[in-house]
Design a protein around this motif. Structure first.
Motif, PDB file in Angstrom:
ATOM      1  N   ASN A 140      30.652  56.136  31.119  1.00  0.00           N
ATOM      2  CA  ASN A 140      30.878  54.753  30.722  1.00  0.00           C
ATOM      3  C   ASN A 140      31.676  54.707  29.425  1.00  0.00           C
ATOM      4  O   ASN A 140      31.691  55.673  28.655  1.00  0.00           O
ATOM      5  N   THR A 142      32.061  52.046  26.219  1.00  0.00           N
ATOM      6  CA  THR A 142      31.389  50.876  25.659  1.00  0.00           C
ATOM      7  C   THR A 142      32.295  50.154  24.665  1.00  0.00           C
ATOM      8  O   THR A 142      32.770  50.742  23.699  1.00  0.00           O
ATOM      9  N   ALA A 164      35.797  52.058  21.194  1.00  0.00           N
ATOM     10  CA  ALA A 164      35.002  52.477  22.355  1.00  0.00           C
ATOM     11  C   ALA A 164      34.907  53.998  22.415  1.00  0.00           C
ATOM     12  O   ALA A 164      35.851  54.716  22.072  1.00  0.00           O
ATOM     13  N   SER A 191      21.331  55.027  30.994  1.00  0.00           N
ATOM     14  CA  SER A 191      22.640  55.134  30.352  1.00  0.00           C
ATOM     15  C   SER A 191      22.514  55.605  28.915  1.00  0.00           C
ATOM     16  O   SER A 191      21.578  55.210  28.201  1.00  0.00           O
ATOM     17  N   SER A 193      25.017  55.330  25.764  1.00  0.00           N
ATOM     18  CA  SER A 193      26.251  54.636  25.395  1.00  0.00           C
ATOM     19  C   SER A 193      26.566  54.869  23.924  1.00  0.00           C
ATOM     20  O   SER A 193      25.662  55.026  23.095  1.00  0.00           O
ATOM     21  N   SER A 283      23.354  41.389  31.437  1.00  0.00           N
ATOM     22  CA  SER A 283      24.787  41.577  31.685  1.00  0.00           C
ATOM     23  C   SER A 283      25.155  41.056  33.069  1.00  0.00           C
ATOM     24  O   SER A 283      24.347  41.106  33.997  1.00  0.00           O
ATOM     25  N   ILE A 339      27.731  43.897  24.338  1.00  0.00           N
ATOM     26  CA  ILE A 339      28.568  45.013  24.776  1.00  0.00           C
ATOM     27  C   ILE A 339      29.111  44.766  26.179  1.00  0.00           C
ATOM     28  O   ILE A 339      28.452  44.171  27.036  1.00  0.00           O
ATOM     29  N   GLN A 341      31.164  47.072  29.308  1.00  0.00           N
ATOM     30  CA  GLN A 341      31.322  48.474  29.684  1.00  0.00           C
ATOM     31  C   GLN A 341      32.158  48.650  30.946  1.00  0.00           C
ATOM     32  O   GLN A 341      32.046  47.861  31.885  1.00  0.00           O
ATOM     33  N   THR A 343      32.640  51.562  33.887  1.00  0.00           N
ATOM     34  CA  THR A 343      31.917  52.714  34.413  1.00  0.00           C
ATOM     35  C   THR A 343      32.670  53.299  35.605  1.00  0.00           C
ATOM     36  O   THR A 343      33.296  52.572  36.384  1.00  0.00           O
TER      37      THR A 343
END
Length: 366
Positions: A140, A142, A164, A191, A193, A283, A339, A341, A343
């Protein structure tokens, strides 16, 4: 050879010629080849139109003990299904079709060869998997979305920048197919991150923060799929709830006061930020992906590219100043932020089947 010997020989030949067809029709459990021979004979009789003789040859083999392997059983259940359809015994035909599909849920018909009645009955059953259980792993990236700035310097001119960084994610997934085109997906993912923050304050001090946090997430997605042979592509939309497991940061402050003093640096051990963070945050998610079947085993090779958009502030406002080390030692006050992301994941999925005959829709036509 005398008369008695001739009589005994003739009797033995007559007995053998009588018993062999009987054994071929009614194999015993200890007969290693009887059922396989009967299956071949039954298929020949079917081709020759002697359909009434088929069931007596293979029914004992599928109902009792036999040396049938999986493919033999599939051939036998197909032949029984066809013969029951020919005899207008639809219920028995359906039972044997069910047994065939239980053995091989991915059985594929050939409309150019199979009888139309067999094809019609097959189409009344559910063939697609009811669920796909999978395991995925990937990376990922971020990105921080600042909601509100905080700092000891003038925040209008000292906003700081976020960069990131790459982390990783491992996901257990469960997809439940409503139809071959529509499904719901959920699961559990872990995860790790990372991102970096840097800022210059008071015209002489630079602070850099490398922050990492780990989360457990439970998603709920809707998938819209398109399938072509062994390939399946999908568009995924949904949301997820995230639980913060841990959060920490390594901070460095470098001051440049004047030429005589040079650079003064402050470096310490990693700081625990968990108490300042929200335990739950949410999210929105979207993704595109694909399944490739029969590459490895009977399952699916999976690949997915996704994007999530954070809805929640990760900072607890009333705990922003709880860690005095951040303020006094590094001149750092956390901003309010969410955040986003990107992926990329690959994995493997195992289909779960439960074939059954579907109920016919009632017609509204009078």
């Amino acid at each position: 050879m005398n008369t008695l010997s001739k009589f005994i020989a003739a009797a033995m030949i007559s007995y053998v010629s009588t018993i062999i067809p009987t054994l071929a029709q009614k194999p015993t459990g200890g007969d290693e080849q009887g059922c396989k021979l009967n299956l071949n004979l039954a298929e020949e009789k079917y081709k020759n139109g002697q359909i009434e003789e088929v069931q007596s040859l293979i029914k004992p083999c599928v109902e009792g003990k036999s040396n049938f392997n999986k493919q033999d059983k599939i051939r036998a259940y197909k032949l029984l299904t066809i013969t029951y359809l020919y005899l207008n015994e639809e219920e028995e035909a359906s039972k044997n079709m069910q047994k065939l599909l239980n053995l091989n849920p991915e059985y594929i018909i050939d409309p150019n060869v199979d009888p139309s009645e067999f094809v019609d009955l097959y189409n009344q059953f559910r063939h697609h998997p009811i669920a796909i259980i999978g395991l995925k792993a990937g990376v990922n990236s971020t990105m921080v979305n600042v909601i509100d700035n905080f700092g000891q310097d003038d925040i209008d001119r000292s906003l700081g920048t976020y960069t990131a960084k790459i982390g990783y994610r491992v996901s257990f997934t469960s997809e439940f197919l409503i139809t071959p085109l529509l499904s719901l997906e959920t699961g559990l993912s872990y995860s790790k991150s990372n991102f970096e923050y840097s800022n210059r304050q008071f015209s002489y001090s630079n602070v850099s923060v490398e922050e990492s946090f780990s989360t457990l997430s439970i998603p709920l997605h809707t998938r819209f799929s398109y399938t072509k042979r062994d390939l399946r592509f999908y568009l995924q939309l949904g949301a997820k709830v995230n639980y913060l497991v841990s959060s920490s940061a390594t901070l460095v402050r470098i001051d440049s006061l004047n030429e005589e003093l040079g650079y003064q640096s402050v470096v310490g051990p990693a700081e625990d930020l968990s108490d300042q963070k929200a335990k739950l945050f949410f999210s929105l998610q979207s993704a595109i992906g694909g399944y490739w079947k029969n590459v490895v085993g009977n399952g699916y090779l999976m690949m997915e590219i996704g994007y999530s958009y954070g809805l929640s502030n990760l900072i607890e406002p009333d705990k922003r100043y709880a860690n005095t080390n951040l303020i006094n030692k590094y001149n750092y006050i956390p901003n309010d932020f969410s955040i986003n992301q990107f992926t990329v994941e690959i994995g493997y999925g195992i289909p779960i089947y439960r074939p059954k005959k579907l109920k016919k829709k009632k017609s509204n036509i009078l």
